[in-house]
Write a protein that holds these residues in place. Structure first.
Motif, PDB file in Angstrom:
ATOM      1  N   PHE A 120      85.951  87.883 -12.489  1.00 41.09           N
ATOM      2  CA  PHE A 120      87.152  87.645 -13.280  1.00 41.09           C
ATOM      3  C   PHE A 120      87.919  88.946 -13.497  1.00 41.09           C
ATOM      4  O   PHE A 120      87.337  90.022 -13.540  1.00 41.09           O
ATOM      5  N   THR A 152      87.384  84.118 -21.198  1.00 39.85           N
ATOM      6  CA  THR A 152      86.017  83.592 -21.183  1.00 39.85           C
ATOM      7  C   THR A 152      85.275  83.983 -22.458  1.00 39.85           C
ATOM      8  O   THR A 152      84.601  83.145 -23.073  1.00 39.85           O
ATOM      9  N   ASN A 153      85.390  85.249 -22.859  1.00 42.14           N
ATOM     10  CA  ASN A 153      84.740  85.700 -24.098  1.00 42.14           C
ATOM     11  C   ASN A 153      85.296  84.977 -25.321  1.00 42.14           C
ATOM     12  O   ASN A 153      84.555  84.668 -26.249  1.00 42.14           O
ATOM     13  N   TYR A 209      81.248  85.838 -13.733  1.00 37.91           N
ATOM     14  CA  TYR A 209      81.944  86.629 -14.740  1.00 37.91           C
ATOM     15  C   TYR A 209      82.493  87.932 -14.163  1.00 37.91           C
ATOM     16  O   TYR A 209      83.614  88.334 -14.472  1.00 37.91           O
ATOM     17  N   ASN A 210      81.724  88.592 -13.304  1.00 36.20           N
ATOM     18  CA  ASN A 210      82.161  89.871 -12.739  1.00 36.20           C
ATOM     19  C   ASN A 210      83.330  89.734 -11.775  1.00 36.20           C
ATOM     20  O   ASN A 210      83.980  90.718 -11.453  1.00 36.20           O
ATOM     21  N   ASP A 268      77.134  93.496 -25.021  1.00 36.93           N
ATOM     22  CA  ASP A 268      77.419  92.530 -23.952  1.00 36.93           C
ATOM     23  C   ASP A 268      76.200  92.344 -23.047  1.00 36.93           C
ATOM     24  O   ASP A 268      76.291  92.326 -21.829  1.00 36.93           O
ATOM     25  N   GLN A 270      74.527  85.741 -19.263  1.00 42.36           N
ATOM     26  CA  GLN A 270      75.790  85.190 -18.766  1.00 42.36           C
ATOM     27  C   GLN A 270      75.693  85.088 -17.252  1.00 42.36           C
ATOM     28  O   GLN A 270      74.824  85.688 -16.642  1.00 42.36           O
ATOM     29  N   LYS A 272      88.146  87.704 -18.188  1.00 47.23           N
ATOM     30  CA  LYS A 272      86.942  87.986 -18.980  1.00 47.23           C
ATOM     31  C   LYS A 272      87.221  87.808 -20.475  1.00 47.23           C
ATOM     32  O   LYS A 272      86.386  87.281 -21.213  1.00 47.23           O
ATOM     33  N   ASN A 273      88.385  88.261 -20.917  1.00 51.67           N
ATOM     34  CA  ASN A 273      88.757  88.093 -22.327  1.00 51.67           C
ATOM     35  C   ASN A 273      88.863  86.626 -22.707  1.00 51.67           C
ATOM     36  O   ASN A 273      88.402  86.220 -23.774  1.00 51.67           O
ATOM     37  N   ASP A 298      76.709  86.430 -14.408  1.00 50.52           N
ATOM     38  CA  ASP A 298      77.376  87.624 -13.886  1.00 50.52           C
ATOM     39  C   ASP A 298      78.023  87.387 -12.532  1.00 50.52           C
ATOM     40  O   ASP A 298      79.048  87.986 -12.221  1.00 50.52           O
TER      41      ASP A 298
END
Length: 181
Positions: A95, A103-104, A92-93, A83, A87, A100-101, A89
């Motif tokens: 979420f 988004t991934n 993302y951080n 990872d 990205q 996050k899942n 962060d």
């Protein structure tokens, strides 16, 4: 029930595939690290030869480009597994784990689309280079399908890594405890 048995078999196969891919990704990542060291050595050698002995080697630029390609393309899958790709962060951080899942999952779908197109066009290009015996217009006259194959290998392994990541996201979002990565 039979569907539960199939799910268990699929999970085991997926887990084995994931472990094998992770092992291969770590090997490619190590090769990329060694390529970086070799690149450093030949650049230092080139600088010494050019500015101290005034005898610049003509092969360093070409070999340096190939080593740079190896250092960039081969570690892609392991970088994804860790990872460590770029990205946002700052967003993302913030979420939740589920966010996050999701988004991934979305980025994996987009990346898979990109990887499939690059792989498809890449193999067409490599086959064309091979069929026409295209070589680099340098002293080494390297067949161009070889360095292009390195990039292709990196993208293929990255594609498989995105498939594993996608499967892991689906598994986590469906509430299964076993995380495959």
């Amino acid at each position: 029930p039979p569907s539960q048995k199939y799910r268990i078999v699929i999970m085991r196969v997926f887990s084995g595939f994931s472990k094998g891919l992770n092992w291969f990704g770590r090997i490619l990542h190590s090769i990329g690290e060694y390529a970086n060291v070799a690149l450093l050595v030949i650049v230092v050698y080139s600088v010494f030869m050019r500015y101290v002995l005034n005898m610049p080697p003509i092969w360093v630029e070409e070999i340096g480009c190939y080593l740079f390609l190896v250092a960039c393309a081969l570690p892609l899958a392991e970088t994804l597994r860790q990872d460590r790709h770029i990205q946002l962060d700052i967003l993302y951080n913030r979420f939740s784990a589920k966010g996050k899942n999701i988004t991934n999952l979305i980025t994996s779908i987009i990346a898979l689309f990109w990887c499939v197109i690059i792989s498809w066009k890449g193999i067409e290009y490599i086959l064309q280079l091979y069929a026409h015996h295209t070589r680099e217009a340098t002293v080494l006259a390297t067949p161009l399908w070889i360095p292009n194959m390195v990039f292709f290998l990196g993208v293929i392994i990255l594609t498989l890594a995105f498939i594993v990541r996608f499967g892991g996201c689906i598994q986590e979002l469906s509430g299964k405890e076993t995380k495959v990565s």
